[in-house]
Enzyme design. Sequence first.
Site, PDB file in Angstrom:
ATOM      1  N   ASP A  45       0.977  -1.241  -0.127  1.00  0.00           N
ATOM      2  CA  ASP A  45       0.010   0.150   0.073  1.00  0.00           C
ATOM      3  C   ASP A  45       0.835   1.344  -0.071  1.00  0.00           C
ATOM      4  O   ASP A  45       0.438   2.578  -0.097  1.00  0.00           O
ATOM      5  CB  ASP A  45      -1.207  -0.033   1.076  1.00  0.00           C
ATOM      6  CG  ASP A  45      -0.483  -0.139   2.500  1.00  0.00           C
ATOM      7  OD1 ASP A  45       1.022  -0.094   2.536  1.00  0.00           O
ATOM      8  OD2 ASP A  45      -1.046   0.047   3.476  1.00  0.00           O
ATOM      9  N   SER A  46       2.199   0.985   0.101  1.00  0.00           N
ATOM     10  CA  SER A  46       2.936   2.274  -0.229  1.00  0.00           C
ATOM     11  C   SER A  46       2.748   2.813  -1.560  1.00  0.00           C
ATOM     12  O   SER A  46       3.344   4.105  -1.844  1.00  0.00           O
ATOM     13  CB  SER A  46       4.442   1.661  -0.069  1.00  0.00           C
ATOM     14  OG  SER A  46       4.721   0.470  -0.923  1.00  0.00           O
ATOM     15  N   ASP A  84      -0.859  -6.344   0.057  1.00  0.00           N
ATOM     16  CA  ASP A  84      -1.205  -5.589   1.232  1.00  0.00           C
ATOM     17  C   ASP A  84      -2.697  -5.350   1.431  1.00  0.00           C
ATOM     18  O   ASP A  84      -3.279  -5.187   0.495  1.00  0.00           O
ATOM     19  CB  ASP A  84      -0.623  -4.007   1.404  1.00  0.00           C
ATOM     20  CG  ASP A  84       0.407  -3.964   2.160  1.00  0.00           C
ATOM     21  OD1 ASP A  84       0.639  -4.837   3.059  1.00  0.00           O
ATOM     22  OD2 ASP A  84       1.440  -3.119   2.055  1.00  0.00           O
ATOM     23  N   LYS A 114      -0.866  -9.289   3.044  1.00  0.00           N
ATOM     24  CA  LYS A 114      -0.244  -8.892   4.248  1.00  0.00           C
ATOM     25  C   LYS A 114      -1.023  -8.107   5.101  1.00  0.00           C
ATOM     26  O   LYS A 114      -1.881  -7.281   4.570  1.00  0.00           O
ATOM     27  CB  LYS A 114       0.929  -8.167   3.791  1.00  0.00           C
ATOM     28  CG  LYS A 114       1.656  -7.580   5.048  1.00  0.00           C
ATOM     29  CD  LYS A 114       3.180  -7.289   4.766  1.00  0.00           C
ATOM     30  CE  LYS A 114       3.021  -5.717   4.027  1.00  0.00           C
ATOM     31  NZ  LYS A 114       2.604  -4.798   4.930  1.00  0.00           N
ATOM     32  N   GLU A 116      -0.945  -5.777   8.628  1.00  0.00           N
ATOM     33  CA  GLU A 116      -0.377  -5.016   9.815  1.00  0.00           C
ATOM     34  C   GLU A 116      -0.880  -5.225  11.140  1.00  0.00           C
ATOM     35  O   GLU A 116      -2.175  -5.112  11.303  1.00  0.00           O
ATOM     36  CB  GLU A 116      -0.168  -3.350   9.417  1.00  0.00           C
ATOM     37  CG  GLU A 116       0.593  -2.882   8.095  1.00  0.00           C
ATOM     38  CD  GLU A 116       0.750  -1.546   8.069  1.00  0.00           C
ATOM     39  OE1 GLU A 116       0.370  -0.927   8.812  1.00  0.00           O
ATOM     40  OE2 GLU A 116       1.153  -1.049   6.724  1.00  0.00           O
ATOM     41  N   GLU A 183       9.822  -4.120  10.426  1.00  0.00           N
ATOM     42  CA  GLU A 183       9.875  -2.980  10.174  1.00  0.00           C
ATOM     43  C   GLU A 183      10.325  -1.791  11.235  1.00  0.00           C
ATOM     44  O   GLU A 183       9.893  -1.772  12.257  1.00  0.00           O
ATOM     45  CB  GLU A 183       8.841  -2.225   9.251  1.00  0.00           C
ATOM     46  CG  GLU A 183       9.015  -0.817   8.441  1.00  0.00           C
ATOM     47  CD  GLU A 183       8.066  -0.489   7.645  1.00  0.00           C
ATOM     48  OE1 GLU A 183       8.336   0.894   7.076  1.00  0.00           O
ATOM     49  OE2 GLU A 183       7.036  -1.079   7.300  1.00  0.00           O
TER      50      GLU A 183
END
Length: 276
Positions: A45-46, A84, A114, A116, A183
């Site tokens: 999602d970057s 993401d 993925k 978070e 991270e």
Amino acid sequence: MKKQTVATFRAAKQAGTKLAMLTAYDYSTAKLVDEAGIEGILVGDSLGMTMLGYDDTLPVTMDDMVHHTRAVTRGAEHALVVADMPFMSYHLSPAQAVENAGRLVKEGGAQAVKIEGGAQFASEIQAITRASIPVMGHLGLTPQSINAFGGFKVQGKTTQAAQRLVDDARAIEAAGAFSIVLECIPSELAAIITEAVDVPTIGIGSGAGCDGQILVYQDMLGMYGNMAPKFVRRFAEVGDMMKTAFADYRTAVQDGSFPAPEHTFAAPSGTFDGVN
């Protein structure tokens, strides 16, 4: 190179083989990354920052992620493609998480998703894996939580915070995560977490003790100048090369050297004699 899967990722950890991952958001980049032998591609999602120009990842939608994932999976023949789950796509309930993870697999073609967050999302991870969708976890600096963190800051710098990250890693492994991104946490702590879990850890700004590494490809190629994270090594200055090429093209257009005769098409002599 053989096709990478969640099973080959687990086998790599057992064999002590380091895993290399990069982001990609489109077909042509994914194809180049794949041909270079990179084991995993993250459709991160970057893309909100690197491709769409947002200040952070929070505005990215499920439709954005499906669109870009679909393009990447067309270009990745061997790499494991992980997509993401964007902000608020899994936060409401396990049912919501399964539905959206299913979209990334069914519509986008991803092999895994993925998520978070730590133990608080164990139920969501468990529900997604129960639907036969592999889940990669993500601990430490989780960009979707930047408002709670007060910015992009290194995590796990106290004994209490470090223990919480170790506990989170164990919790999401127990919930079914096949791998965990770590991270921006101290390298010593990343090594402890890597030893504490049986699944591979993928570091970004967390030292060489992880089982693999991931970078945003624009960062490592010098293409994204909005921020310069300490943990990024630039392997090429592609951004400068692109700007030079664009400027050279403009000059060639303006001075008439492009297009040259070899860049044009011709018809047989006399074809256009009657054209007026």
